[in-house]
Design a protein around this motif. Structure first.
Motif, short mmCIF file in Angstrom:
data_model
loop_
_atom_site.label_atom_id
_atom_site.label_comp_id
_atom_site.label_asym_id
_atom_site.label_seq_id
_atom_site.Cartn_x
_atom_site.Cartn_y
_atom_site.Cartn_z
N SER A 75 0.86 -1.19 0.00
CA SER A 75 0.00 0.00 0.00
C SER A 75 0.89 1.24 0.00
O SER A 75 0.88 2.03 0.94
CB SER A 75 -0.92 0.04 1.23
N ASP A 81 2.88 4.65 -0.12
CA ASP A 81 2.49 6.06 0.04
C ASP A 81 3.57 6.94 -0.61
O ASP A 81 4.53 6.45 -1.20
CB ASP A 81 2.28 6.40 1.53
N ASN A 132 2.54 -3.57 -4.54
CA ASN A 132 1.36 -2.96 -5.17
C ASN A 132 1.82 -1.94 -6.20
O ASN A 132 2.88 -1.35 -6.05
CB ASN A 132 0.48 -2.25 -4.13
N PRO A 161 0.39 4.17 -7.04
CA PRO A 161 -0.89 4.87 -7.19
C PRO A 161 -0.76 5.98 -8.24
O PRO A 161 0.28 6.63 -8.33
CB PRO A 161 -1.12 5.48 -5.80
N LYS A 162 -1.82 6.13 -9.01
CA LYS A 162 -1.82 7.11 -10.11
C LYS A 162 -1.34 8.49 -9.66
O LYS A 162 -0.59 9.15 -10.38
CB LYS A 162 -3.23 7.25 -10.68
N LYS A 208 -13.46 8.20 -6.66
CA LYS A 208 -13.02 8.43 -5.29
C LYS A 208 -13.97 9.40 -4.59
O LYS A 208 -14.36 9.19 -3.44
CB LYS A 208 -11.59 8.97 -5.28
N SER A 257 -11.47 1.74 -6.60
CA SER A 257 -10.42 0.79 -6.25
C SER A 257 -9.95 1.10 -4.82
O SER A 257 -10.31 2.12 -4.24
CB SER A 257 -9.24 0.93 -7.21
N ASN A 258 -9.12 0.21 -4.29
CA ASN A 258 -8.59 0.42 -2.94
C ASN A 258 -7.88 1.77 -2.83
O ASN A 258 -7.95 2.46 -1.82
CB ASN A 258 -7.61 -0.69 -2.58
N GLU A 259 -7.20 2.11 -3.91
CA GLU A 259 -6.46 3.37 -3.96
C GLU A 259 -7.39 4.57 -3.72
O GLU A 259 -6.99 5.57 -3.13
CB GLU A 259 -5.84 3.44 -5.36
N ASP A 260 -8.64 4.43 -4.19
CA ASP A 260 -9.60 5.52 -4.02
C ASP A 260 -10.03 5.71 -2.57
O ASP A 260 -10.70 6.68 -2.23
CB ASP A 260 -10.84 5.26 -4.90
N GLU A 303 -7.88 5.90 -0.04
CA GLU A 303 -6.86 6.66 0.67
C GLU A 303 -7.46 7.97 1.16
O GLU A 303 -8.14 8.66 0.41
CB GLU A 303 -5.70 7.00 -0.28
#
Ligand SMILES: [Mn+2]
Length: 330
Positions: free
Chosen positions: A28, A30, A57, A60-61, A206, A241-244, A246
């Motif tokens: 995950s 950061d 992972n 992230p974009k 998001k 997505s999971n990223e969204d 955060e």
């Protein structure tokens, strides 16, 4: 940085003696683990060394603007060099699937700022006084007499701002601000542009998933504890997505009455990722550690494998106990 001059020397020798390096970022990822790894990769590039970054992972974009981010590889496509340096990883569980690269390495080093880091590597440069691991990497440039160029500055800047809540949390040290002042003075970073990319660019999915969680927030313990919940089904119904997810926990914490903010997100495997934030009253790191997780006073997390109702009742009870403990300690 107090750091430990001795360990800086050891890391510098470690770098000088190696030819090819594998840098490990945590699961995950950061802005700090990626920014630190990328800044270190740019340093190794300049020294004529071979380097790869492995993360379990994808990047992230929102962090893909960092120079070199396309070189971050998944464990499945990585090489795995003899010298491994982990960055911003408080323990080996943070490597995820990339752990085998650490285990197979001939030599290992760790650069980190988490106070809970037990010193799991061969050489450990752990500086809890650093706002971000990126700050330690910047110090490494300095001690190696290597100039920070624009590419490295963008990465170091990203690590520092993302770990300090955009230079607003209590870990925002004068040293961190001096690094940034120096970058701005030398025109190495465009802070307006980077801030727009990190903080002013939100995916449509998001925004919607965040709105869903926030409008269904549960307040417990008379409003002291706020809980946001998101199941896999709900996540998918928004095309998110999971990223969204955060940052949702920070929104929960920011509710005026809330002292401890909680965000519970169901993972693809049916487990629950519990993220915790406090405003300073209540040490959420203490709660996370009981569940095999980690973090610090104001930000922590763990993974739970019980049923959702149990996960919720556990955290309500433990957050209440933690707030009570703090009230009594006063
Ligand atoms: Mn960090």
């Amino acid at each position: 940085m107090n750091g430990n001059a001795h360990n800086f020397d050891q890391i510098i020798a470690f770098i000088r003696e190696g030819e090819s390096f594998t840098l490990l970022s945590h699961i995950s990822p950061d802005g700090d683990t990626l920014g630190s790894a990328l800044a270190l990769m740019h340093l190794l590039d300049k020294l004529g060394k071979k380097a790869e970054i492995i993360c379990s992972n994808p990047v992230p974009k929102i962090y893909s603007y960092m120079p070199g981010s396309s070189r971050v590889t998944m464990p499945e496509t990585a090489v795995g060099y003899a010298s491994v340096i982990s960055v911003d990883c408080a323990d080996v569980a943070r490597f995820g699937r990339a752990i085998r690269f650490f285990e197979q390495a001939e030599r290992t080093a760790s650069i980190d700022h988490h106070i809970t880091n037990p010193g799991f590597a061969g050489i450990n440069l752990v500086a809890p006084e650093a706002s971000a691991t990126a700050e330690i990497v910047c110090e490494l440039y300095k001690r190696m007499d290597m100039p920070v160029d624009e590419a490295a500055a963008a990465c170091i800047y990203t690590g520092i701002v993302t770990d300090t809540g955009n230079l607003s949390y209590s870990n925002t040290t004068p040293a961190a601000l001096r690094i940034i002042a120096d970058f701005v003075e030398k025109k190495l970073v465009d802070i307006t542009e980077i801030n727009r990319k990190i903080y002013r660019t939100v995916a449509y999915e998001k925004t919607r998933v965040q709105g869903f969680v926030m409008s269904n927030i549960r307040l417990e313990c008379g409003g002291d504890v706020g809980i946001g919940i998101l199941t896999q089904g709900q996540l998918h119904s928004y095309g998110a997505s999971n990223e969204d997810c955060e940052g949702i926990v920070d929104c929960v914490r920011d509710i005026d009455c809330v002292k401890i903010g909680v965000f519970i997100r169901e993972g693809a495997d049916g487990s629950f990722k519990v993220s915790l934030r406090s405003k300073g009253v209540g040490d959420v790191g203490r709660i996370a550690i009981v569940h095999g997780g980690g973090g610090h006073e104001k930000a922590a997390g763990y993974t739970a494998h019980e049923a959702l109702s149990t996960v919720v009742s556990d955290i309500v009870r433990e957050a209440e106990a933690e707030l009570k403990r703090c009230a009594e300690a006063e």
